[in-house]
Enzyme design. Sequence first.
Site, PDB file in Angstrom:
ATOM      1  N   GLU A 173       0.834  -1.210   0.000  1.00  0.00           N
ATOM      2  CA  GLU A 173       0.000   0.000   0.000  1.00  0.00           C
ATOM      3  C   GLU A 173       0.864   1.254   0.000  1.00  0.00           C
ATOM      4  OE1 GLU A 173      -2.858  -0.415   3.195  1.00  0.00           O
ATOM      5  OE2 GLU A 173      -4.142  -1.643   1.951  1.00  0.00           O
ATOM      6  N   GLU A 362      -5.389  -8.398  -1.268  1.00  0.00           N
ATOM      7  CA  GLU A 362      -6.056  -8.248   0.036  1.00  0.00           C
ATOM      8  C   GLU A 362      -7.510  -7.921  -0.220  1.00  0.00           C
ATOM      9  OE1 GLU A 362      -4.542  -5.619   3.033  1.00  0.00           O
ATOM     10  OE2 GLU A 362      -2.464  -6.042   2.487  1.00  0.00           O
TER      11      GLU A 362
END
Length: 465
Positions: A173, A362
Amino acid sequence: MNNTFPDGFLWGGAMAANQVEGAWQEDGKGVSTSDMLPNGIFGNVVARHAGQHSIKDVAIDFYHRYPEDIALFAEMGFTCLRVSIAWTRIFPQGDETTPNEAGLAWYDNLFDEMLRHNIQPMVTLSHYEMPWGLVENYGGWGNRDVITFFERYARTVFTRYQHKVKLWLTFNEINMSLHAPLTGVGLQDGCSKAEIYQAIHHQLVASGLAVNALHDIIPDAKIGNMLLGGLTYPLSCKPEDVFAALQDNRQWQFFGDVQCRGAYPGYMQRFFRENDITLHIEPQDHDALRHTVDFISFSYYMTGCVTADAELVEKMRGNILDMVPNPHLESSEWGWQIDPVGLRTLLNVLRDRYQKPLFIVENGLGAQDTPDHEGRIHDHYRISYLNDHLIQVREAIADGVELMGYTSWGPIDLISASKAEVGKRYGFIYVDLQQDGSGTLARSRKESFYWYKGIIASNGALLKA
Ligand code: BG6
């Protein structure tokens, strides 16, 4: 429509070293930024001293229990498991020239165990942690020297695991640095926006160098970036809201644009100018950025809305980033808005923008699980969340999206990243652990365990539309 996923589609789960391994000081491991944030990435830095307890110090003790956990993943039929390497197990302070052999050996064992079960490792180089030594002594990614240290670390693990790991990710991220600078780029409280973007620049350069190194060292491997897929909608169809949404999406697309296209996008020039940001870019940085990723990976949990109406923002502001809630969506217990169709949209947006293969690394529902009187967990809420998202994934594939695989977040309960909570569980496997550290750490199968096993075995055919 074909109701199964493509042949060779990778199914599995994803987790991060600092949320599962524990063993925070074993076998020569150094202290990481995550160790210094015992209350999660949005908590304060806490100086660690003897006798003081952090739930992450032991976490779910994956460090010692991984054979049992991997056997359970294999029982569900996983063909892929996303893990991360704790940089501090390999270079404890970050600036050493020789790696820590005990750390390298542990990951050798971990990957061997996965391969024994025909589970392909996907490895994130840096998932929400870096050596604390680099923060204290160098000022984190604000310092160009950290590029060199990271490249050394990346080359070390690529070389060591070249025959075992063929799927790699750079920074987890990477766009999260804008919201959690210490976790993302090792910058402490009080840093300015200009400092954050300079540190991000160094990280983007390091990411390009890692891509180049991987291609050198393991030509048959692939490396992806990893974005927080923060899709934002306009709150209304007012043109100003539509433009606000476009700008808001650019906050995360900026990272994808650099990592997939190899240069800074034009819209950032105006952003930098208007925010008094002058980046220091060395000539060789442009070459490094030109090493673009092979595929794009991303996390997806929710969507949000933006509006150009400042008063409305104040009134409606949600607790997540700067987004306002979407009146058409329900929320999880943690206020994350549930939006399966948004995942289909995001997959299409990414495909249209970059024309690269995608990987969902995810996705999942954080929820409280309460065992019944026999200790069983009936997590129909998790099954329905995942089912609805996977239905939309299948639609996106039919739309023409090239998707390599799907690894749901936290296939076994782990410590949450935001606030280091144990009670926010994502797993198909329950772990007997409470927030005060009590519990036997015993593992047990939830109802979703059997459901996911069926989905994988049928390659998606058992999903309920
Ligand atoms: C992603 C992170 O942001 O979301 C994971 O990559 C994290 O590390 C996950 O665990 C879910 O967030 P949380 O705060 O519920 O753990």
